[in-house]
Design an enzyme around this catalytic site. Structure first.
Site, mmCIF file in Angstrom:
data_model
loop_
_atom_site.group_PDB
_atom_site.id
_atom_site.type_symbol
_atom_site.label_atom_id
_atom_site.label_comp_id
_atom_site.label_asym_id
_atom_site.label_seq_id
_atom_site.Cartn_x
_atom_site.Cartn_y
_atom_site.Cartn_z
ATOM 1 N N ASP A 13 0.851 -1.178 0.000
ATOM 2 C CA ASP A 13 0.000 0.000 0.000
ATOM 3 C C ASP A 13 0.894 1.238 0.000
ATOM 4 O OD1 ASP A 13 -2.472 1.390 0.124
ATOM 5 O OD2 ASP A 13 -2.244 1.631 2.281
ATOM 6 N N ASP A 15 -0.248 5.011 1.026
ATOM 7 C CA ASP A 15 -0.481 5.889 2.182
ATOM 8 C C ASP A 15 -0.453 5.078 3.472
ATOM 9 O OD1 ASP A 15 -0.935 8.417 0.823
ATOM 10 O OD2 ASP A 15 -2.746 7.494 0.046
ATOM 11 N N ASP A 209 -1.218 -0.937 6.033
ATOM 12 C CA ASP A 209 -1.380 -0.318 7.352
ATOM 13 C C ASP A 209 -2.791 -0.479 7.891
ATOM 14 O OD1 ASP A 209 -2.369 1.611 5.363
ATOM 15 O OD2 ASP A 209 -2.571 2.984 7.067
#
Length: 259
Positions: A13, A15, A209
């Protein structure tokens, strides 16, 4: 427990993993450089459909992360790929930005509000009431409803912003029709991405995250999963979920030596 095969390709990922609020996460540059030097297939993923891969390449480059355009995979690209396999050269009414419209054009789609095959909802900075009304009427008249991603909110310096999932709920309430969400946690986004780089889930890993999108999508796609604690999911949140990542690490810096 069956021992997993060595990791030969990586999906990560963007961000919360490589960058946070426009600033690179310590270790992100070293991780990307190690990946590129190794020659291993990799993709940087995002559920955000606003930007094209070229846009994101430039944005990452400005903060010192050199990710080639061909190694960026967005929910817009996944949506265009999905539609190209399901209904080639179709028509669509689109609510979204250049990332989505460009991907659909490149897939051979015609964008129109005249009896389109699909209504496609993506991320945009300004959701127009007029455009949403048009989408509702087209869906009521038989157009099928597709959404780039299910994220309910997005970040901004002032706080949370309503995102695609929230707007999709409004359209569903008005039409009674649920959309098909292409982006994470749908493993379809991961599988189409793996196909792009010629990788296999058995020898691939996903870094994210968020437990509810990144880890879930990686798990359902059959990949090894790594949760980093530099984004939205805190360590204390993990036990709220009925599934677990393969491993939890503080940040992307802890994974450099695994490449």
């Amino acid at each position: 427990m069956t021992e997993r095969k060595p990791i030969e390709s990586w999906l990560t990922d963007m961000d919360g993993v490589l960058m946070h609020e426009g600033v690179p996460v310590p270790g992100a540059d070293a991780f990307i450089k190690k990946l590129r030097a190794s020659g291993r297939p990799f993709l940087v993923l995002t559920n955000n459909s606003i930007y094209t891969a070229r846009d994101l390449h430039a944005r990452l480059n400005r903060i010192g992360l050199e990710v080639p355009v061909e190694n960026i995979w967005t929910s817009a690209l996944a949506t265009a790929t999905f539609l190209d396999t399901q209904h080639p050269n179709g028509t669509a009414y689109v609510i979204g930005e250049a990332g989505l419209t460009t991907a659909l054009h490149d897939a051979g789609y015609v964008l129109t509000d005249a009896d389109p095959d699909f209504v496609i909802l993506g991320e945009t900075r300004t959701y127009s009431f007029e455009a949403l009304t048009k989408a509702i009427r087209l869906i009521n008249n038989g157009s099928r409803f597709i959404c780039t991603n299910p994220d309910n909110t997005g970040p901004s310096p002032e706080g949370a912003l309503p995102a695609t999932g929230s707007v999709a709920a409004l359209i569903t309430k008005a039409t009674g029709k649920e959309p098909y969400f292409v982006g994470k946690p749908n493993p379809l986004m991961m599988r189409t991405g793996l196909n792009v780089i010629g990788a296999h889930s058995e020898t691939s890993a996903m870094i994210g995250d968020r437990m509810d999108t990144d880890v879930l999508a990686g798990l359902e796609a059959g990949m090894e999963t790594f949760l980093v604690l530099t984004g939205l999911t805190a360590k204390g949140d993990i036990d709220q979920y009925p599934y677990r990542p393969t491993k939890v690490v503080d940040s992307i810096a802890d994974l450099v030596d695994l490449v």
